[in-house]
Design an enzyme around this catalytic site. Sequence first.
Site, short mmCIF file in Angstrom:
data_model
loop_
_atom_site.label_atom_id
_atom_site.label_comp_id
_atom_site.label_asym_id
_atom_site.label_seq_id
_atom_site.Cartn_x
_atom_site.Cartn_y
_atom_site.Cartn_z
CB CYS A 132 9.09 15.83 -9.38
SG CYS A 132 9.82 14.24 -9.79
CG HIS A 153 -2.01 -1.04 1.11
ND1 HIS A 153 -2.76 -1.46 2.18
CD2 HIS A 153 -2.46 -1.78 0.06
CE1 HIS A 153 -3.61 -2.39 1.80
NE2 HIS A 153 -3.45 -2.61 0.52
C1 BV8 Z 1 -8.22 -2.50 -5.21
C2 BV8 Z 1 -2.84 3.06 2.42
C3 BV8 Z 1 -8.42 -3.23 -7.47
C4 BV8 Z 1 -3.26 4.43 2.77
C5 BV8 Z 1 -4.76 1.53 2.49
C6 BV8 Z 1 -13.66 -6.92 -2.47
C7 BV8 Z 1 -14.72 -6.83 -1.59
C8 BV8 Z 1 -15.05 -5.56 -1.04
C9 BV8 Z 1 -14.33 -4.40 -1.35
C10 BV8 Z 1 -13.29 -4.51 -2.22
C11 BV8 Z 1 -12.98 -5.76 -2.78
N1 BV8 Z 1 -11.92 -5.55 -3.60
C12 BV8 Z 1 -11.57 -4.23 -3.57
C13 BV8 Z 1 -12.41 -3.58 -2.74
C14 BV8 Z 1 -12.35 -2.14 -2.43
C15 BV8 Z 1 -11.30 -1.79 -1.36
C16 BV8 Z 1 -11.65 -2.46 -0.06
O1 BV8 Z 1 -11.11 -3.49 0.31
N2 BV8 Z 1 -12.57 -1.81 0.65
C17 BV8 Z 1 -12.91 -2.32 2.02
C18 BV8 Z 1 -12.99 -1.14 2.95
C19 BV8 Z 1 -14.17 -3.11 1.96
N3 BV8 Z 1 -9.96 -2.17 -1.77
C20 BV8 Z 1 -9.28 -1.32 -2.58
O2 BV8 Z 1 -9.73 -0.28 -3.01
C21 BV8 Z 1 -7.86 -1.74 -2.93
N4 BV8 Z 1 -7.63 -1.63 -4.35
O3 BV8 Z 1 -8.96 -3.38 -4.84
O4 BV8 Z 1 -7.84 -2.30 -6.52
C22 BV8 Z 1 -7.43 -4.35 -7.67
C23 BV8 Z 1 -7.09 -5.27 -6.69
C24 BV8 Z 1 -6.19 -6.32 -6.96
C25 BV8 Z 1 -5.61 -6.43 -8.16
C26 BV8 Z 1 -5.95 -5.50 -9.14
C27 BV8 Z 1 -6.87 -4.47 -8.87
C28 BV8 Z 1 -6.82 -0.80 -2.28
C29 BV8 Z 1 -6.90 -0.85 -0.80
C30 BV8 Z 1 -5.72 -0.07 -0.18
C31 BV8 Z 1 -6.18 1.20 0.48
N5 BV8 Z 1 -5.07 1.82 1.22
N6 BV8 Z 1 -3.66 2.08 3.11
C32 BV8 Z 1 -3.02 4.76 4.22
O5 BV8 Z 1 -2.56 3.90 4.99
O6 BV8 Z 1 -3.31 5.90 4.53
S1 BV8 Z 1 -5.74 0.40 3.33
C33 BV8 Z 1 -5.36 0.62 5.02
O7 BV8 Z 1 -6.48 0.14 5.70
C34 BV8 Z 1 -4.19 -0.19 5.54
O8 BV8 Z 1 -3.10 -0.22 4.64
C35 BV8 Z 1 -4.82 -1.56 5.76
O9 BV8 Z 1 -4.85 -2.27 4.55
C36 BV8 Z 1 -6.24 -1.18 6.15
C37 BV8 Z 1 -6.38 -1.18 7.64
O10 BV8 Z 1 -6.50 -2.50 8.02
P1 BV8 Z 1 -5.53 -3.13 9.17
O11 BV8 Z 1 -4.11 -2.91 8.83
O12 BV8 Z 1 -6.03 -4.48 9.35
O13 BV8 Z 1 -5.80 -2.20 10.45
P2 BV8 Z 1 -7.13 -2.13 11.36
O14 BV8 Z 1 -6.95 -0.97 12.24
O15 BV8 Z 1 -8.33 -2.21 10.51
O16 BV8 Z 1 -7.05 -3.47 12.25
C38 BV8 Z 1 -5.98 -3.64 13.15
C39 BV8 Z 1 -6.03 -5.09 13.62
O17 BV8 Z 1 -4.91 -5.30 14.47
C40 BV8 Z 1 -7.30 -5.41 14.39
O18 BV8 Z 1 -7.73 -6.72 14.03
C41 BV8 Z 1 -6.83 -5.43 15.86
O19 BV8 Z 1 -7.49 -6.40 16.62
C42 BV8 Z 1 -5.36 -5.85 15.70
N7 BV8 Z 1 -4.48 -5.29 16.75
C43 BV8 Z 1 -4.56 -4.08 17.35
N8 BV8 Z 1 -3.54 -3.95 18.25
C44 BV8 Z 1 -2.82 -5.12 18.19
C45 BV8 Z 1 -3.41 -5.97 17.21
N9 BV8 Z 1 -2.94 -7.19 16.91
C46 BV8 Z 1 -1.82 -7.61 17.61
N10 BV8 Z 1 -1.18 -6.83 18.55
C47 BV8 Z 1 -1.65 -5.61 18.86
N11 BV8 Z 1 -1.01 -4.88 19.80
#
Ligand code: BV8
Length: 229
Positions: free
Chosen positions: A132, A105
Amino acid sequence: MRIVVLTGAGISAESGVPTFRDADGLWEGHRVEDVATPQAYDLKPTTVHRFYDARRSALLQVEPNQAHHALARLEESCGDQLLVVTQNIDDLHERAGSSRVLHMHGELNSALCRGCRQRSRWTSDLVDHPPCPRCGVSELRPDVVWFGEIPYEMDRIHDALLRADLFVSIGTAGAVYPAAGFVQAAASYGARTLELNLQPSEGTDYFSEARHGPAGELVPAWVESLLSR
Ligand code: BV8
């Protein structure tokens, strides 16, 4: 044994980097779609720049934790048999000593020129539209993959999943695709799958084994058990 490790915001939580969940879905008060989409950047570039400039400078206040260091130790013994694929845009894996890291990402310490499409190492603010370093045009944007954009290195990632014997997911909620689909892909290619997370992720049922707790404890214990074996 070929190992692919996927990491998310949870692995950096104990370093003081806010996850997306614990900010109740808000990133420092911003709705995700308000700051992490190309449309948001077209509409309000200053808001988006301020958001990423703040996260980039905040990196200077945090350090890698035990989980990052344990993965760096694992790389020392596994070499190119280990690949870390991270959703995180922070630089804590590298600062812990890991070199085999794919930032699917993007990265905070990088800028992408919308003029020449080239990426440049970048550690300061972008809000003042600096030129740039490669083409001189003032079209630099944060080098992060926004929602609706294609993640980096998808071919290398799929190749690694295809050849993996073990897939381990650390600190991710499994809500964002395509990363959230990697466990099913790895399992379908015959890999064993392990989840190390504070609580069950949205994809927890796809894993052959899951251990729940803080990454700072789970990851060093898992690495020691692997290295001792
Ligand atoms: C794409 C960069 C096409 C920016 C990020 C299929 C179904 C539904 C939707 C989609 C689908 N396919 C695509 C989509 C759309 C979308 C998507 O997934 N939407 C979601 C919301 C439903 N995806 C996209 O748009 C992607 N692009 O699909 O292009 C394609 C694909 C493949 C091949 C060709 C074409 C692009 C997505 C990327 C977006 N950019 N980040 C920035 O960071 O500012 S995403 C960003 O959010 C992060 O990078 C990460 O991916 C996500 C956050 O998730 P987590 O890292 O899991 O963090 P979170 O806080 O949610 O959870 C933390 C976890 O840790 C929790 O479980 C918690 O319990 C645990 N935790 C907490 N503390 C601890 C811990 N575990 C252990 N120890 C601890 N101490």
